[in-house]
Scaffold this active site. Sequence first.
Site, PDB file in Angstrom:
ATOM      1  N   SER A  70       0.795  -1.225   0.000  1.00  0.00           N
ATOM      2  CA  SER A  70       0.000   0.000   0.000  1.00  0.00           C
ATOM      3  C   SER A  70       0.828   1.276   0.000  1.00  0.00           C
ATOM      4  O   SER A  70       0.272   2.356  -0.218  1.00  0.00           O
ATOM      5  CB  SER A  70      -0.938   0.017   1.209  1.00  0.00           C
ATOM      6  OG  SER A  70      -2.123  -0.636   0.879  1.00  0.00           O
ATOM      7  N   LYS A  73       0.502   3.426  -2.951  1.00  0.00           N
ATOM      8  CA  LYS A  73      -0.619   4.368  -3.148  1.00  0.00           C
ATOM      9  C   LYS A  73      -0.136   5.813  -3.135  1.00  0.00           C
ATOM     10  O   LYS A  73      -0.674   6.665  -3.837  1.00  0.00           O
ATOM     11  CB  LYS A  73      -1.687   4.132  -2.076  1.00  0.00           C
ATOM     12  CG  LYS A  73      -2.391   2.765  -2.212  1.00  0.00           C
ATOM     13  CD  LYS A  73      -3.397   2.531  -1.102  1.00  0.00           C
ATOM     14  CE  LYS A  73      -4.282   1.328  -1.362  1.00  0.00           C
ATOM     15  NZ  LYS A  73      -3.932   0.113  -0.664  1.00  0.00           N
ATOM     16  N   TYR A 200      -2.820  -1.858 -10.365  1.00  0.00           N
ATOM     17  CA  TYR A 200      -2.766  -1.658  -8.910  1.00  0.00           C
ATOM     18  C   TYR A 200      -1.916  -2.750  -8.250  1.00  0.00           C
ATOM     19  O   TYR A 200      -1.022  -2.472  -7.444  1.00  0.00           O
ATOM     20  CB  TYR A 200      -4.195  -1.666  -8.345  1.00  0.00           C
ATOM     21  CG  TYR A 200      -4.261  -1.793  -6.844  1.00  0.00           C
ATOM     22  CD1 TYR A 200      -3.956  -0.716  -6.015  1.00  0.00           C
ATOM     23  CD2 TYR A 200      -4.609  -3.004  -6.245  1.00  0.00           C
ATOM     24  CE1 TYR A 200      -3.997  -0.842  -4.631  1.00  0.00           C
ATOM     25  CE2 TYR A 200      -4.657  -3.134  -4.866  1.00  0.00           C
ATOM     26  CZ  TYR A 200      -4.345  -2.057  -4.066  1.00  0.00           C
ATOM     27  OH  TYR A 200      -4.374  -2.186  -2.704  1.00  0.00           O
ATOM     28  N   TYR A 252      -4.767   4.201   7.513  1.00  0.00           N
ATOM     29  CA  TYR A 252      -6.149   3.697   7.563  1.00  0.00           C
ATOM     30  C   TYR A 252      -6.878   4.199   8.808  1.00  0.00           C
ATOM     31  O   TYR A 252      -6.760   5.367   9.158  1.00  0.00           O
ATOM     32  CB  TYR A 252      -6.180   2.161   7.479  1.00  0.00           C
ATOM     33  CG  TYR A 252      -5.197   1.620   6.482  1.00  0.00           C
ATOM     34  CD1 TYR A 252      -5.316   1.935   5.138  1.00  0.00           C
ATOM     35  CD2 TYR A 252      -4.124   0.840   6.879  1.00  0.00           C
ATOM     36  CE1 TYR A 252      -4.410   1.459   4.215  1.00  0.00           C
ATOM     37  CE2 TYR A 252      -3.215   0.358   5.954  1.00  0.00           C
ATOM     38  CZ  TYR A 252      -3.364   0.668   4.631  1.00  0.00           C
ATOM     39  OH  TYR A 252      -2.464   0.198   3.728  1.00  0.00           O
ATOM     40  N   VAL A 270       1.065  -3.594   3.858  1.00  0.00           N
ATOM     41  CA  VAL A 270       0.753  -4.857   4.517  1.00  0.00           C
ATOM     42  C   VAL A 270       1.986  -5.770   4.666  1.00  0.00           C
ATOM     43  O   VAL A 270       1.953  -6.741   5.417  1.00  0.00           O
ATOM     44  CB  VAL A 270      -0.438  -5.523   3.762  1.00  0.00           C
ATOM     45  CG1 VAL A 270       0.019  -6.208   2.492  1.00  0.00           C
ATOM     46  CG2 VAL A 270      -1.220  -6.450   4.641  1.00  0.00           C
TER      47      VAL A 270
HETATM   48  N1  GLN Z   1      -2.154  -5.827  -1.926  1.00  0.00           N
HETATM   49  C1  GLN Z   1      -2.877  -5.383  -0.775  1.00  0.00           C
HETATM   50  C2  GLN Z   1      -4.354  -5.245  -1.067  1.00  0.00           C
HETATM   51  O1  GLN Z   1      -4.710  -4.626  -2.021  1.00  0.00           O
HETATM   52  C3  GLN Z   1      -2.311  -4.095  -0.269  1.00  0.00           C
HETATM   53  C4  GLN Z   1      -3.006  -3.642   0.974  1.00  0.00           C
HETATM   54  C5  GLN Z   1      -2.100  -2.998   1.994  1.00  0.00           C
HETATM   55  O2  GLN Z   1      -0.871  -2.964   1.879  1.00  0.00           O
HETATM   56  N2  GLN Z   1      -2.711  -2.545   3.057  1.00  0.00           N
HETATM   57  O3  GLN Z   1      -5.187  -5.759  -0.369  1.00  0.00           O
END
Ligand code: GLN
Length: 316
Positions: A70, A73, A200, A252, A270
């Site tokens: 993530s 992003k 993505y 988050y 993650v």
């Molecule tokens: N690949 C993960 C997802 O899209 C990334 C989410 C994350 O890093 N929080 O669910």
Amino acid sequence: MPRSPDSPQIDTVLREVAELARPRASAGEVADYIEPLASVDPDRFAIAAADLDGTEHVVGDVDDPLPIQSISKVFALVLAMQRADAADGVAKELWRRVGVEPSGDPFNSLVQLEHERGIPRNPMINAGALVVHDVLLDHCDDPRGDFVALMSELAGEPVGVDEEVLEAEGGTGTRNHAIANLMASFDNLTHEVDAVLADYVHACAVAMTTRQLARATRFLANDGVDPASGRRILSAPLARRVGALMLTCGTYDAAGEFAFDVGLPCKSGVAGAIIAAAPGRMGLCVWSPPLDEQGNSVAGHLALHELSERLELSVF
Ligand code: GLN
């Protein structure tokens, strides 16, 4: 490599903070939705601080690659801002399709999207990042290549994709498919759902080290200019907006807690890495795979808190 006058002090702080934070990892759980993340050694730990003058302070496994997940992003947004700004302007192109409010919900939640007619709360959650990748498909001939090129430029060396992670991610993502389809049903995706998801996931699977991620974050601590090359990555007002979104949405539904404990624009992934920008000072990255319930690295959170306190980095 130049050394700033307070280098020895910063090195000591990093060592002390690592010692303190590292054992806390046992309170978390590594992500297990794909095998390459489930099988990672939970004891991996690293802190990297990249000063604006080029000095690097590091401790632990700073040269081990990890999927940025993530954290991508932030940089997908940066790329979209660059392109949208050069075209119709960011406000016209981006902010009518994605919001700038914290969600207070998990990063892959569908609940708000239905109520809010397919407009994601912000670009730091999955739904918002999918819109950003949809925008990139409009502006880039080769969005994946452009993304990897941006990360390589900011890292100061070539980076690539972890093929194992990429393949494993491709086999999951039912929830991300649901999010993308829901947004498409509200006409907030203009490209094929599968094409947007593929880009993505590709960005999530880019592999970088903690050291490279700290370097890549520096321009956000330097009004949008990469101090290594002197190149302007974003205008200063746009760089400030990325920082604001990281601070309010980057971790988050724990963004309030991070603002309270750390006081820096942060973005977690993650795989257990968290980047942070300390304006006028440094780009930071901490890495420890075990996560808390919100999906943020447990030891990474503590390490950033301690670093921010001891080095007086908070923006407040
Ligand atoms: N690949 C993960 C997802 O899209 C990334 C989410 C994350 O890093 N929080 O669910």
